[in-house]
Design a protein around this motif. Structure first.
Motif, PDB file in Angstrom:
ATOM      1  N   ARG A  74       1.714   5.747 -10.213  1.00 48.07           N
ATOM      2  CA  ARG A  74       2.058   6.083  -8.710  1.00 48.07           C
ATOM      3  C   ARG A  74       2.826   5.255  -8.148  1.00 48.07           C
ATOM      4  O   ARG A  74       3.764   5.896  -7.236  1.00 48.07           O
ATOM      5  N   ASP A  75       3.014   4.164  -8.255  1.00 47.77           N
ATOM      6  CA  ASP A  75       3.745   3.117  -7.621  1.00 47.77           C
ATOM      7  C   ASP A  75       5.297   3.516  -7.934  1.00 47.77           C
ATOM      8  O   ASP A  75       6.160   3.680  -6.944  1.00 47.77           O
ATOM      9  N   LYS A 109      11.642  -2.089  -1.367  1.00 47.90           N
ATOM     10  CA  LYS A 109      11.498  -2.792  -2.780  1.00 47.90           C
ATOM     11  C   LYS A 109      12.891  -3.273  -3.189  1.00 47.90           C
ATOM     12  O   LYS A 109      12.983  -4.813  -3.519  1.00 47.90           O
ATOM     13  N   ALA A 127      -3.638   1.207  -9.064  1.00 53.68           N
ATOM     14  CA  ALA A 127      -3.682   0.427 -10.338  1.00 53.68           C
ATOM     15  C   ALA A 127      -3.833  -1.086 -10.249  1.00 53.68           C
ATOM     16  O   ALA A 127      -4.905  -1.472 -10.896  1.00 53.68           O
ATOM     17  N   VAL A 128      -3.220  -1.422  -9.443  1.00 54.24           N
ATOM     18  CA  VAL A 128      -3.466  -3.177  -9.230  1.00 54.24           C
ATOM     19  C   VAL A 128      -4.716  -3.576  -8.785  1.00 54.24           C
ATOM     20  O   VAL A 128      -5.435  -4.346  -9.546  1.00 54.24           O
ATOM     21  N   ASP A 135      -8.718   3.733   0.762  1.00 52.50           N
ATOM     22  CA  ASP A 135      -7.991   4.407   0.051  1.00 52.50           C
ATOM     23  C   ASP A 135      -8.094   5.870   0.607  1.00 52.50           C
ATOM     24  O   ASP A 135      -9.101   6.470   0.889  1.00 52.50           O
ATOM     25  N   ASP A 172       5.065  -9.150  -1.742  1.00 49.96           N
ATOM     26  CA  ASP A 172       5.482  -8.395  -2.672  1.00 49.96           C
ATOM     27  C   ASP A 172       5.046  -9.365  -4.029  1.00 49.96           C
ATOM     28  O   ASP A 172       5.798 -10.204  -4.245  1.00 49.96           O
ATOM     29  N   PHE A 173       4.036  -9.102  -4.678  1.00 51.75           N
ATOM     30  CA  PHE A 173       3.689  -9.746  -5.815  1.00 51.75           C
ATOM     31  C   PHE A 173       4.587  -9.849  -6.739  1.00 51.75           C
ATOM     32  O   PHE A 173       5.361  -9.077  -7.000  1.00 51.75           O
ATOM     33  N   CYS A 196      -2.702  -4.239  -1.077  1.00 53.17           N
ATOM     34  CA  CYS A 196      -2.706  -3.536  -2.611  1.00 53.17           C
ATOM     35  C   CYS A 196      -2.312  -1.967  -2.584  1.00 53.17           C
ATOM     36  O   CYS A 196      -2.461  -1.547  -3.503  1.00 53.17           O
ATOM     37  N   ALA A 197      -1.937  -1.712  -1.230  1.00 58.05           N
ATOM     38  CA  ALA A 197      -1.548  -0.284  -1.107  1.00 58.05           C
ATOM     39  C   ALA A 197      -0.209   0.106  -1.406  1.00 58.05           C
ATOM     40  O   ALA A 197       0.657  -0.903  -1.512  1.00 58.05           O
ATOM     41  N   SER A 198       0.323   1.402  -1.314  1.00 56.61           N
ATOM     42  CA  SER A 198       1.593   1.676  -1.835  1.00 56.61           C
ATOM     43  C   SER A 198       2.682   0.987  -0.742  1.00 56.61           C
ATOM     44  O   SER A 198       2.351   0.714   0.472  1.00 56.61           O
ATOM     45  N   THR A 199       3.857   0.859  -1.049  1.00 55.22           N
ATOM     46  CA  THR A 199       4.934   0.438  -0.467  1.00 55.22           C
ATOM     47  C   THR A 199       5.271   1.404   0.582  1.00 55.22           C
ATOM     48  O   THR A 199       5.623   2.592   0.292  1.00 55.22           O
ATOM     49  N   THR A 202       5.881 -10.112 -10.105  1.00 49.65           N
ATOM     50  CA  THR A 202       5.189  -9.839 -11.498  1.00 49.65           C
ATOM     51  C   THR A 202       6.661  -9.761 -12.539  1.00 49.65           C
ATOM     52  O   THR A 202       7.144 -10.809 -12.973  1.00 49.65           O
ATOM     53  N   TYR A 204      -3.584  -2.824   9.385  1.00 55.20           N
ATOM     54  CA  TYR A 204      -4.757  -3.730   8.497  1.00 55.20           C
ATOM     55  C   TYR A 204      -4.373  -5.191   8.866  1.00 55.20           C
ATOM     56  O   TYR A 204      -5.370  -5.901   9.215  1.00 55.20           O
ATOM     57  N   VAL A 245      -6.444   4.105   7.174  1.00 56.41           N
ATOM     58  CA  VAL A 245      -5.265   4.471   7.890  1.00 56.41           C
ATOM     59  C   VAL A 245      -4.141   4.810   7.106  1.00 56.41           C
ATOM     60  O   VAL A 245      -3.674   3.929   6.522  1.00 56.41           O
ATOM     61  N   ASP A 252       2.700  -3.795 -15.562  1.00 57.70           N
ATOM     62  CA  ASP A 252       2.742  -4.236 -14.459  1.00 57.70           C
ATOM     63  C   ASP A 252       1.519  -4.855 -13.757  1.00 57.70           C
ATOM     64  O   ASP A 252       1.561  -5.846 -13.054  1.00 57.70           O
TER      65      ASP A 252
HETATM   66  N1  LIG Z   1       1.937  -3.722 -10.185  1.00 57.22           N
HETATM   67  C1  LIG Z   1       2.851  -4.703  -9.799  1.00 57.22           C
HETATM   68  O1  LIG Z   1       3.202  -5.478 -10.947  1.00 57.22           O
HETATM   69  C2  LIG Z   1       3.405  -4.946  -8.549  1.00 57.22           C
HETATM   70  C3  LIG Z   1       4.303  -5.865  -8.125  1.00 57.22           C
HETATM   71  C4  LIG Z   1       4.551  -6.029  -7.067  1.00 57.22           C
HETATM   72  C5  LIG Z   1       4.149  -5.273  -6.003  1.00 57.22           C
HETATM   73  N2  LIG Z   1       3.412  -4.360  -6.322  1.00 57.22           N
HETATM   74  C6  LIG Z   1       2.753  -3.424  -5.126  1.00 57.22           C
HETATM   75  O2  LIG Z   1       1.490  -3.485  -4.969  1.00 57.22           O
HETATM   76  C7  LIG Z   1       1.167  -2.185  -4.384  1.00 57.22           C
HETATM   77  C8  LIG Z   1       0.090  -1.385  -5.357  1.00 57.22           C
HETATM   78  O3  LIG Z   1       0.843  -1.095  -6.674  1.00 57.22           O
HETATM   79  P1  LIG Z   1      -0.155  -0.280  -7.796  1.00 57.22           P
HETATM   80  O4  LIG Z   1       0.709  -0.006  -8.752  1.00 57.22           O
HETATM   81  O5  LIG Z   1      -1.590  -0.329  -7.551  1.00 57.22           O
HETATM   82  O6  LIG Z   1      -0.056   1.276  -6.758  1.00 57.22           O
HETATM   83  P2  LIG Z   1      -0.750   2.614  -6.883  1.00 57.22           P
HETATM   84  O7  LIG Z   1       0.092   3.835  -6.400  1.00 57.22           O
HETATM   85  O8  LIG Z   1      -1.535   2.831  -8.228  1.00 57.22           O
HETATM   86  O9  LIG Z   1      -2.041   2.177  -5.765  1.00 57.22           O
HETATM   87  C9  LIG Z   1      -1.687   2.170  -4.439  1.00 57.22           C
HETATM   88  C10 LIG Z   1      -2.879   2.883  -3.811  1.00 57.22           C
HETATM   89  O10 LIG Z   1      -2.605   2.792  -2.127  1.00 57.22           O
HETATM   90  C11 LIG Z   1      -3.185   3.714  -1.588  1.00 57.22           C
HETATM   91  N3  LIG Z   1      -2.693   3.887  -0.326  1.00 57.22           N
HETATM   92  C12 LIG Z   1      -1.569   4.340   0.071  1.00 57.22           C
HETATM   93  N4  LIG Z   1      -1.384   4.042   1.298  1.00 57.22           N
HETATM   94  C13 LIG Z   1      -2.583   3.385   1.821  1.00 57.22           C
HETATM   95  C14 LIG Z   1      -3.077   3.027   3.225  1.00 57.22           C
HETATM   96  N5  LIG Z   1      -2.281   3.267   4.229  1.00 57.22           N
HETATM   97  N6  LIG Z   1      -4.409   2.610   3.118  1.00 57.22           N
HETATM   98  C15 LIG Z   1      -5.017   2.235   2.200  1.00 57.22           C
HETATM   99  N7  LIG Z   1      -4.751   2.680   0.851  1.00 57.22           N
HETATM  100  C16 LIG Z   1      -3.376   3.255   0.598  1.00 57.22           C
HETATM  101  C17 LIG Z   1      -2.779   4.887  -2.613  1.00 57.22           C
HETATM  102  O11 LIG Z   1      -3.695   6.041  -2.324  1.00 57.22           O
HETATM  103  C18 LIG Z   1      -3.010   4.271  -3.870  1.00 57.22           C
HETATM  104  O12 LIG Z   1      -4.242   4.544  -4.297  1.00 57.22           O
HETATM  105  C19 LIG Z   1       2.464  -1.117  -4.257  1.00 57.22           C
HETATM  106  O13 LIG Z   1       2.853  -1.168  -3.151  1.00 57.22           O
HETATM  107  C20 LIG Z   1       3.375  -2.090  -5.171  1.00 57.22           C
HETATM  108  O14 LIG Z   1       4.711  -1.829  -4.672  1.00 57.22           O
HETATM  109  C21 LIG Z   1       2.848  -4.167  -7.443  1.00 57.22           C
END
Ligand SMILES: NC(=O)c1ccc[n+]([C@@H]2O[C@H](COP(=O)([O-])OP(=O)(O)OC[C@H]3O[C@@H](n4cnc5c(N)ncnc54)[C@H](O)[C@@H]3O)[C@@H](O)[C@H]2O)c1
Length: 438
Positions: free
Chosen positions: A279-280, A293, A24-25, A84, A244-245, A168-171, A247, A204, A121, A359
């Motif tokens: 998904r986050d 988090k 998403a981000v 991804d 951690d962005f 920008c990947a999952s936590t 937001t 990474y 990875v 978000d």
């Molecule tokens: N949206 C916000 O306001 C916000 C704020 C602070 C932090 N974050 C952090 O930013 C990250 C992204 O958020 P999002 O809403 O886009 O989540 P999202 O789930 O939409 O996207 C995360 C993507 O990362 C991929 N992924 C997971 N593990 C991976 C890896 N090892 N290598 C490459 N890709 C991988 C997932 O398949 C997914 O497509 C999260 O960790 C979230 O906690 C988001």
């Protein structure tokens, strides 16, 4: 002034913006940049695109836009790439993320569908709630080498002399630094031993630093914020930062708390809860990932309020944070905050904040600014932890000898002064005595 300006290498040629995680981000960020380029939207929320800074004395009435003050890569020169485990291209991923409307996305389809994620990875033990087939195979050492090859290959193919990486990947699941994170030598040894404590995001970060590419971490997991990679970044002269962005709710916290503290108002409790359905939110529904988090979100108030210095005002503060995965809400998070404050003679008051935020709409301009400022730092020869970018992070990475700065307004002054410094402009300290003496 020109003597300083010349020290920052110009932003010539293309800049590869490499994004582990194209969810998403990341896709909202890419789509937004393409929309701005096509005249379909405005880069609202981005300091690099919209903010002015004051220069010199107030009486000089001099202001400059940040993008005119310092040499930044232009949006036209950005080339996006990423990794991804889910193989969707950026158009499909953005459509599934449902942050931007189909009408908006349709107009950007050509640009977005060209961007396909490289195999990631990925380790399911670290992000349990995800499945993905687009993953690399190999030992940790082999995976790190594959990422280094990806970076080089992408830059060569797209004729990019420079690159920057923003996670920008999952936590990932909560982790504390172990012996293998304490020095470069221990980390390298752990890579060779295929040690389970080396998580994907650390590979990474390692690959970026080894490639001379600045690395900024947008998630709360431990990625480049441990002694081994700090040491490596210093040694190889690479800029790093996180994490951690900042937001939705934490952004509000770092705006409101410094104001209450500045007025010496007391606080008994701050209760924060969120519902989130993207998904986050699903990944964070796993307790191990939420713990990462939670630690990031909780750290903020303690530093701003300084309970040790002001025990009468803040020593009994109860700070609670929870996130609930609630599918119908999608990316449009709703946050509730109840703040119990205390005034003159101990009389209690309450503040309620109900933030219906989006978000990824709040995160996308942060990704842009971090990419452009990370690249600026590289061209200015700045290495190691970039504390001047604390403005963008919930849990700012900092030198071991100091505490992190959470107050958004202090962070902003620091960021602006850093930019003034880079171009030889006078730093502003707001003393103001020069005007009254004039
Ligand atoms: N949206 C916000 O306001 C916000 C704020 C602070 C932090 N974050 C952090 O930013 C990250 C992204 O958020 P999002 O809403 O886009 O989540 P999202 O789930 O939409 O996207 C995360 C993507 O990362 C991929 N992924 C997971 N593990 C991976 C890896 N090892 N290598 C490459 N890709 C991988 C997932 O398949 C997914 O497509 C999260 O960790 C979230 O906690 C988001």
């Amino acid at each position: 002034m020109d003597q300083f300006k010349s020290k920052v290498a110009p932003a010539d040629g293309k800049l590869a913006v490499l994004l582990p995680g194209m969810g998403a981000v990341a896709t909202t960020f890419i789509a937004g940049v393409e929309a701005v380029k096509a005249g379909l939207g405005k880069p609202i929320g981005s300091l690099t695109q919209m903010a002015h800074v004051r220069l010199g004395k107030r009486s000089e009435k001099r202001w400059a836009m940040i993008k005119d003050l310092v040499p930044l890569a232009s949006l036209d020169d950005l080339v996006f790439g990423g990794w991804d485990p889910i193989p969707d291209d950026a158009y499909i991923a953005a459509t599934k993320a449902k942050v931007l409307s189909p009408e908006h996305l349709m107009q950007l389809e050509t640009a977005l569908s060209r961007i396909k994620p490289m195999p990631a990875v990925f380790d399911k033990n670290v992000v349990k709630r995800l499945e993905g087939a687009n993953v690399k195979k190999g030992t940790k050492r082999e995976l790190a080498n594959q990422l280094i090859q990806d970076i080089r290959g992408f830059m060569d193919k797209n004729k990019c002399p420079r690159a920057v990486m923003v996670w920008c990947a999952s936590t990932e699941a909560y982790q504390e630094a172990g012996p293998e994170h304490q020095s470069i030598a221990a980390f390298e040894k752990a890579l060779d031993a295929d040690h389970p404590n080396i998580y994907p995001s650390q590979l990474y970060a390692y690959a970026a630093i080894m490639s001379g590419v600045p690395y900024l971490n947008g998630a709360p997991n431990m990625s480049c914020d441990f002694p081994a990679l700090v040491e490596l970044a210093e040694k190889r002269g690479v800029a790093i930062g996180g994490k951690d962005f900042k937001t939705g709710q934490t952004l509000m916290k770092t705006i409101i708390a410094p104001g209450l503290k500045a007025r010496m108002l007391g606080m008994e409790g701050w209760f924060s809860t969120n519902i989130l359905g993207n998904r986050d939110g699903e990944v964070l529904d796993d307790p191990a990932n939420f713990k990462t988090k939670e630690v990031s979100k909780l750290s903020v108030l303690e530093q701003i309020l300084e309970p040790d210095r002001y025990p009468e005002l803040y020593s009994d503060l109860q700070h609670k944070v929870s996130i609930h995965y609630y599918k119908p809400r999608g990316d449009n998070k709703e946050g509730w905050d109840n703040i119990d404050i205390v005034g003159w003679m101990g009389y209690p008051m309450q503040i309620k904040v109900n933030f219906l935020c989006r978000d990824s709409i709040l995160a996308a301009p942060i990704v842009l600014d971090l990419a452009l400022f990370g690249d600026l730092a590289a061209r200015a020869g700045m290495k190691g932890i970039q504390e001047w970018l604390s403005f963008y992070f919930k849990s700012p990475q900092h030198a071991a000898s100091v505490y992190p700065e959470h107050d958004l307004f202090v962070q902003k002054v620091r960021l602006e002064n850093n930019l003034r410094y880079l171009v030889g402009e006078e730093l502003i300290n707001y003393l103001g005595s020069d005007y009254t003496n004039e």
